[in-house]
Design a protein around this motif. Structure first.
Motif, PDB file in Angstrom:
ATOM      1  N   ASN A  61       0.833  -1.210   0.000  1.00 33.81           N
ATOM      2  CA  ASN A  61       0.000   0.000   0.000  1.00 33.81           C
ATOM      3  C   ASN A  61       0.868   1.261   0.000  1.00 33.81           C
ATOM      4  O   ASN A  61       0.566   2.239   0.659  1.00 33.81           O
ATOM      5  CB  ASN A  61      -0.939  -0.003   1.206  1.00 33.81           C
ATOM      6  CG  ASN A  61      -0.181  -0.015   2.519  1.00 33.81           C
ATOM      7  OD1 ASN A  61       1.028  -0.258   2.546  1.00 33.81           O
ATOM      8  ND2 ASN A  61      -0.869   0.250   3.604  1.00 33.81           N
ATOM      9  N   SER A  62       1.938   1.223  -0.767  1.00 36.04           N
ATOM     10  CA  SER A  62       2.909   2.315  -0.757  1.00 36.04           C
ATOM     11  C   SER A  62       3.175   2.825  -2.171  1.00 36.04           C
ATOM     12  O   SER A  62       3.369   2.038  -3.103  1.00 36.04           O
ATOM     13  CB  SER A  62       4.204   1.801  -0.116  1.00 36.04           C
ATOM     14  OG  SER A  62       5.109   2.841   0.062  1.00 36.04           O
ATOM     15  N   PHE A  63       3.198   4.165  -2.289  1.00 40.34           N
ATOM     16  CA  PHE A  63       3.422   4.825  -3.566  1.00 40.34           C
ATOM     17  C   PHE A  63       4.482   5.913  -3.375  1.00 40.34           C
ATOM     18  O   PHE A  63       4.692   6.387  -2.262  1.00 40.34           O
ATOM     19  CB  PHE A  63       2.131   5.482  -4.071  1.00 40.34           C
ATOM     20  CG  PHE A  63       1.013   4.511  -4.313  1.00 40.34           C
ATOM     21  CD1 PHE A  63       0.788   3.996  -5.572  1.00 40.34           C
ATOM     22  CD2 PHE A  63       0.184   4.116  -3.273  1.00 40.34           C
ATOM     23  CE1 PHE A  63      -0.236   3.096  -5.802  1.00 40.34           C
ATOM     24  CE2 PHE A  63      -0.851   3.217  -3.484  1.00 40.34           C
ATOM     25  CZ  PHE A  63      -1.067   2.700  -4.750  1.00 40.34           C
ATOM     26  N   HIS A  64       5.117   6.319  -4.468  1.00 38.69           N
ATOM     27  CA  HIS A  64       6.078   7.421  -4.416  1.00 38.69           C
ATOM     28  C   HIS A  64       5.787   8.379  -5.568  1.00 38.69           C
ATOM     29  O   HIS A  64       5.737   7.964  -6.733  1.00 38.69           O
ATOM     30  CB  HIS A  64       7.522   6.914  -4.514  1.00 38.69           C
ATOM     31  CG  HIS A  64       8.528   7.999  -4.317  1.00 38.69           C
ATOM     32  ND1 HIS A  64       8.874   8.472  -3.079  1.00 38.69           N
ATOM     33  CD2 HIS A  64       9.232   8.731  -5.212  1.00 38.69           C
ATOM     34  CE1 HIS A  64       9.780   9.434  -3.206  1.00 38.69           C
ATOM     35  NE2 HIS A  64      10.003   9.610  -4.503  1.00 38.69           N
ATOM     36  N   PHE A 103      -7.084   1.230  -2.640  1.00 38.71           N
ATOM     37  CA  PHE A 103      -6.586   0.950  -1.301  1.00 38.71           C
ATOM     38  C   PHE A 103      -7.293   1.907  -0.342  1.00 38.71           C
ATOM     39  O   PHE A 103      -7.428   3.075  -0.630  1.00 38.71           O
ATOM     40  CB  PHE A 103      -5.079   1.215  -1.228  1.00 38.71           C
ATOM     41  CG  PHE A 103      -4.263   0.369  -2.164  1.00 38.71           C
ATOM     42  CD1 PHE A 103      -3.654  -0.779  -1.698  1.00 38.71           C
ATOM     43  CD2 PHE A 103      -4.098   0.721  -3.488  1.00 38.71           C
ATOM     44  CE1 PHE A 103      -2.887  -1.562  -2.545  1.00 38.71           C
ATOM     45  CE2 PHE A 103      -3.338  -0.053  -4.345  1.00 38.71           C
ATOM     46  CZ  PHE A 103      -2.733  -1.205  -3.867  1.00 38.71           C
ATOM     47  N   SER A 104      -7.728   1.417   0.806  1.00 39.92           N
ATOM     48  CA  SER A 104      -8.354   2.317   1.772  1.00 39.92           C
ATOM     49  C   SER A 104      -7.303   2.962   2.667  1.00 39.92           C
ATOM     50  O   SER A 104      -7.469   4.075   3.136  1.00 39.92           O
ATOM     51  CB  SER A 104      -9.387   1.573   2.604  1.00 39.92           C
ATOM     52  OG  SER A 104      -8.800   0.437   3.200  1.00 39.92           O
ATOM     53  N   THR A 105      -6.214   2.254   2.894  1.00 40.69           N
ATOM     54  CA  THR A 105      -5.111   2.784   3.687  1.00 40.69           C
ATOM     55  C   THR A 105      -3.853   2.678   2.836  1.00 40.69           C
ATOM     56  O   THR A 105      -3.557   1.604   2.305  1.00 40.69           O
ATOM     57  CB  THR A 105      -4.926   1.970   4.988  1.00 40.69           C
ATOM     58  OG1 THR A 105      -6.133   2.050   5.738  1.00 40.69           O
ATOM     59  CG2 THR A 105      -3.788   2.508   5.821  1.00 40.69           C
ATOM     60  N   TYR A 106      -3.148   3.794   2.678  1.00 41.86           N
ATOM     61  CA  TYR A 106      -1.922   3.786   1.880  1.00 41.86           C
ATOM     62  C   TYR A 106      -1.092   4.998   2.229  1.00 41.86           C
ATOM     63  O   TYR A 106      -1.547   5.906   2.914  1.00 41.86           O
ATOM     64  CB  TYR A 106      -2.229   3.757   0.377  1.00 41.86           C
ATOM     65  CG  TYR A 106      -3.085   4.904  -0.109  1.00 41.86           C
ATOM     66  CD1 TYR A 106      -2.503   6.095  -0.552  1.00 41.86           C
ATOM     67  CD2 TYR A 106      -4.461   4.802  -0.128  1.00 41.86           C
ATOM     68  CE1 TYR A 106      -3.283   7.151  -0.988  1.00 41.86           C
ATOM     69  CE2 TYR A 106      -5.249   5.857  -0.571  1.00 41.86           C
ATOM     70  CZ  TYR A 106      -4.656   7.021  -1.000  1.00 41.86           C
ATOM     71  OH  TYR A 106      -5.431   8.065  -1.439  1.00 41.86           O
ATOM     72  N   ARG A 107       0.139   5.003   1.730  1.00 39.33           N
ATOM     73  CA  ARG A 107       1.021   6.149   1.942  1.00 39.33           C
ATOM     74  C   ARG A 107       1.651   6.542   0.622  1.00 39.33           C
ATOM     75  O   ARG A 107       1.885   5.698  -0.247  1.00 39.33           O
ATOM     76  CB  ARG A 107       2.079   5.845   2.993  1.00 39.33           C
ATOM     77  CG  ARG A 107       3.061   4.801   2.572  1.00 39.33           C
ATOM     78  CD  ARG A 107       4.024   4.428   3.688  1.00 39.33           C
ATOM     79  NE  ARG A 107       5.379   4.508   3.134  1.00 39.33           N
ATOM     80  CZ  ARG A 107       6.440   4.855   3.805  1.00 39.33           C
ATOM     81  NH1 ARG A 107       6.365   5.150   5.065  1.00 39.33           N
ATOM     82  NH2 ARG A 107       7.618   4.908   3.236  1.00 39.33           N
ATOM     83  N   VAL A 108       1.898   7.830   0.493  1.00 36.02           N
ATOM     84  CA  VAL A 108       2.581   8.378  -0.674  1.00 36.02           C
ATOM     85  C   VAL A 108       3.762   9.184  -0.144  1.00 36.02           C
ATOM     86  O   VAL A 108       3.584  10.070   0.689  1.00 36.02           O
ATOM     87  CB  VAL A 108       1.665   9.304  -1.507  1.00 36.02           C
ATOM     88  CG1 VAL A 108       2.436   9.900  -2.689  1.00 36.02           C
ATOM     89  CG2 VAL A 108       0.427   8.561  -1.985  1.00 36.02           C
ATOM     90  N   TYR A 157       2.580  11.442   2.793  1.00 36.77           N
ATOM     91  CA  TYR A 157       1.124  11.628   2.897  1.00 36.77           C
ATOM     92  C   TYR A 157       0.576  10.267   3.292  1.00 36.77           C
ATOM     93  O   TYR A 157       0.889   9.261   2.657  1.00 36.77           O
ATOM     94  CB  TYR A 157       0.563  12.071   1.543  1.00 36.77           C
ATOM     95  CG  TYR A 157      -0.946  12.056   1.463  1.00 36.77           C
ATOM     96  CD1 TYR A 157      -1.680  13.160   1.879  1.00 36.77           C
ATOM     97  CD2 TYR A 157      -1.628  10.955   0.981  1.00 36.77           C
ATOM     98  CE1 TYR A 157      -3.065  13.152   1.803  1.00 36.77           C
ATOM     99  CE2 TYR A 157      -3.005  10.934   0.911  1.00 36.77           C
ATOM    100  CZ  TYR A 157      -3.711  12.033   1.338  1.00 36.77           C
ATOM    101  OH  TYR A 157      -5.092  12.033   1.250  1.00 36.77           O
ATOM    102  N   ILE A 158      -0.243  10.223   4.318  1.00 37.73           N
ATOM    103  CA  ILE A 158      -0.817   8.954   4.766  1.00 37.73           C
ATOM    104  C   ILE A 158      -2.333   9.045   4.697  1.00 37.73           C
ATOM    105  O   ILE A 158      -2.927   9.962   5.276  1.00 37.73           O
ATOM    106  CB  ILE A 158      -0.363   8.598   6.196  1.00 37.73           C
ATOM    107  CG1 ILE A 158       1.163   8.433   6.222  1.00 37.73           C
ATOM    108  CG2 ILE A 158      -1.064   7.321   6.685  1.00 37.73           C
ATOM    109  CD1 ILE A 158       1.743   8.205   7.592  1.00 37.73           C
ATOM    110  N   GLN A 159      -2.928   8.118   3.974  1.00 36.32           N
ATOM    111  CA  GLN A 159      -4.381   8.015   3.872  1.00 36.32           C
ATOM    112  C   GLN A 159      -4.804   6.830   4.725  1.00 36.32           C
ATOM    113  O   GLN A 159      -4.389   5.703   4.455  1.00 36.32           O
ATOM    114  CB  GLN A 159      -4.814   7.819   2.417  1.00 36.32           C
ATOM    115  CG  GLN A 159      -6.288   7.558   2.232  1.00 36.32           C
ATOM    116  CD  GLN A 159      -7.135   8.735   2.638  1.00 36.32           C
ATOM    117  OE1 GLN A 159      -6.863   9.864   2.282  1.00 36.32           O
ATOM    118  NE2 GLN A 159      -8.195   8.488   3.393  1.00 36.32           N
TER     119      GLN A 159
END
Length: 162
Positions: A61-64, A103-108, A157-159
């Motif tokens: 659940n991770s993006f950049h 994704f309901s929970t993820y980070r960028v 950023y954290i969703q």
């Protein structure tokens, strides 16, 4: 002018033929294409590219967010924020390698140029450490001749599900 431009703006993935125009926009800011043109999201107004960005799925659940740029003459008109919001609210939609979307929970994560850190904070990013970034990005700025002028700031950023 700003509302008029935003009202006509369309966020989409770039097409292969958009490559030269997108590359010129990025190079104006000292950046370049990160992969193929169609791996980049763009804002088009009347067929012309006004902003571009690229977000990469790192797995789980991770993006950049690799890059984000707006045409100089269109800065301050809300297009950068429009593109950034689109990318962080639906990052999976702009990553061709994501197998399952939404994704309901993820980070960028991202690395902002120092003067851009405030812009990112307006959209929910906060400062983090380089060690909080994926390994591929932790040392990205080391040895860069522009580092002192750029003043890179690692951001996250954290969703989360509420």
């Amino acid at each position: 002018m700003a509302n008029n431009l935003r009202a006509r703006a369309e966020v989409t993935l770039a097409r292969p033929e958009d490559g030269p125009e997108l590359q010129a926009l990025l190079q104006d800011w000292g950046m370049d294409l990160a992969g193929e043109p169609e791996q980049h999201a763009v804002i088009k107004v009347d067929g012309r590219i006004f902003a571009g960005g690229k977000i990469t799925w790192l797995g789980e659940n991770s993006f950049h967010l690799e890059l984000l740029a707006v045409r100089r003459e269109a800065r301050g008109q809300g297009l950068g924020g429009m593109l950034l919001l689109e990318l962080i609210k639906k990052p999976w939609a702009y990553c061709r390698s994501v197998l399952n979307g939404k994704f309901s929970t993820y980070r960028v994560t991202s690395i902002a140029r120092g003067e851009a850190a405030g812009f990112y904070r307006q959209y929910g990013f906060r400062h983090c450490l380089f060690s909080d970034l994926a390994k591929a990005y932790q040392e990205q700025c080391n040895g860069c001749p522009e580092r002192e002028a750029c003043r890179p700031v690692p951001m996250i950023y954290i969703q989360e599900v509420s």
